[in-house]
Design a protein around this motif. Sequence first.
Motif, PDB file in Angstrom:
ATOM      1  N   PRO A 352      12.991  48.150  59.484  1.00 22.09           N
ATOM      2  CA  PRO A 352      12.640  47.921  58.079  1.00 22.09           C
ATOM      3  C   PRO A 352      13.648  48.582  57.143  1.00 22.09           C
ATOM      4  CG  PRO A 352      10.724  48.627  59.329  1.00 22.09           C
ATOM      5  CD  PRO A 352      11.915  48.817  60.217  1.00 22.09           C
ATOM      6  N   CYS A 387      10.324  45.828  53.370  1.00 22.44           N
ATOM      7  CA  CYS A 387      11.537  45.064  53.640  1.00 22.44           C
ATOM      8  C   CYS A 387      11.870  44.233  52.411  1.00 22.44           C
ATOM      9  CB  CYS A 387      11.371  44.171  54.863  1.00 22.44           C
ATOM     10  SG  CYS A 387      10.458  42.643  54.523  1.00 22.44           S
ATOM     11  N   TRP A 395      10.761  41.072  60.778  1.00 21.80           N
ATOM     12  CA  TRP A 395       9.885  41.915  59.968  1.00 21.80           C
ATOM     13  C   TRP A 395       8.419  41.645  60.313  1.00 21.80           C
ATOM     14  CZ3 TRP A 395       8.317  45.840  57.254  1.00 21.80           C
ATOM     15  CH2 TRP A 395       7.269  45.726  56.332  1.00 21.80           C
ATOM     16  N   SER A 399       5.870  44.299  61.887  1.00 19.22           N
ATOM     17  CA  SER A 399       4.631  44.640  61.184  1.00 19.22           C
ATOM     18  C   SER A 399       3.416  44.508  62.083  1.00 19.22           C
ATOM     19  CB  SER A 399       4.465  43.740  59.958  1.00 19.22           C
ATOM     20  OG  SER A 399       5.532  43.924  59.046  1.00 19.22           O
TER      21      SER A 399
END
Length: 448
Positions: A352, A387, A395, A399
């Motif tokens: 990130p 991000c 991403w 997550s």
Amino acid sequence: MLTTPETTTRGIFHGLVLEDGRAFSNWGLSRTTRPAVYIEPVSYADVQSAVRDTDRFPSPVHPVGSMHSVTSTIVNDGGTMVSTSKLDEIIGLEQDATGRQVVRVQAGCRLAKLNRWLQARNVEIAFQSEIGDATVGSLAVADSKESSVDGPGYFSAHVVGLTYVDERGELRRLSDHADGAAFYEFKCSFGLSGIVVECLLEVRPATLCRTDTSIHAFTSPEELAAGLLDAHEQSDALLAIVFLNDLAAFFEQQYKAGLGAFTPDSSQPACEEYRAAKRLAIQRGFDGVAPPQPSGLIHSRADFVNEYWHPTADESRIDFQYYEHDLSQLRRVVVESFQFTKAFQARTGYAPKGWAAFFVNRPETAKKPFGVYSAGPGVSFSFDPFCENPNDRLWQEFSRGYNQLAIHQLGANASPTQTQWLRPGDVSIPRRLARPRFTTEYYEQFLD
């Protein structure tokens, strides 16, 4: 039920109604929905009419503000989306039944507008978040955060009364002094108990603060955690932007600086330069933006309640995950998050952009009975990865994996409006707070 002229108006809707099945997206363009009907009420009676007319306005009837949420909270396919954008008046300052000075404001008013109005009258609410596009009604019954100089660091703590439309279309009122537990529970309901149309917010004389900023490098995650704790201990408020995989951090430390509503001329143009750069950094998810590093800057905190432009799909724009922990867990959270991030980066090449750390004062549990900040008096910190592209596949993979670490191993509290990719059981909303007329499929999965 309130006895007002609006309660006698039935069956007429004066505001905008769209029934063409068009799509709506959130600010970050990561969630899209196609409600059967989209409406913009221009009065409380409009909201009442929409709730009562189940044929014209199909369930769920669910309100939205500025649609800045990063989660699926806006998704209401086939239902009725109620935009509060036309209910945005600031009605005025007054004293409530307990003698407190309060501002009466409609639910669709954005925080930036409200803060400017209060600033001009030399008062403030004790919550001044960077995201000035958020609306009063949304935050009155949902989650928010800021590293507050004093007082609880979430918006709904400063709501002392509200008016809402219930599932029968009746206009009702709740307050802390008259309704106690029922009022505090309603503020944890995410709009599932009723549609907020008006709020009373406690205000106080406007204050100034002093801001110092600095950048720090560390040799280990343990040292970084110690640095965060030291900076928090030394400040009245701390916002930290942590570049975890690089073991570095940007600290914004704030200190009380007495009464005052406006930034002194001696702090300009440095204050405006820092405000504009900070806004751009947040807008773009800190992608290619290096804010200046002022020190000793005396300013009004209201000046930093910013508004953000709606990005296009090819623009960098911030996206984030939210996790609340007790301050006592900070070292463990930083160390294990570092280990997870490094392992993910080694496997995929991705990390990130950074992590935001906010430090939030909590009230007694009776005043926040459910969800985040409900553990009783103390200090919480959020450690939130972010991000610059919400639709980046890596991403999203990061997550989902980090959810498992943060919630199920580190014991974090999460938020249905600020934490993505939640599964049933990750958060819990008492079923008694939800009314079928207002409950979308997204929220149904969290009812317990």
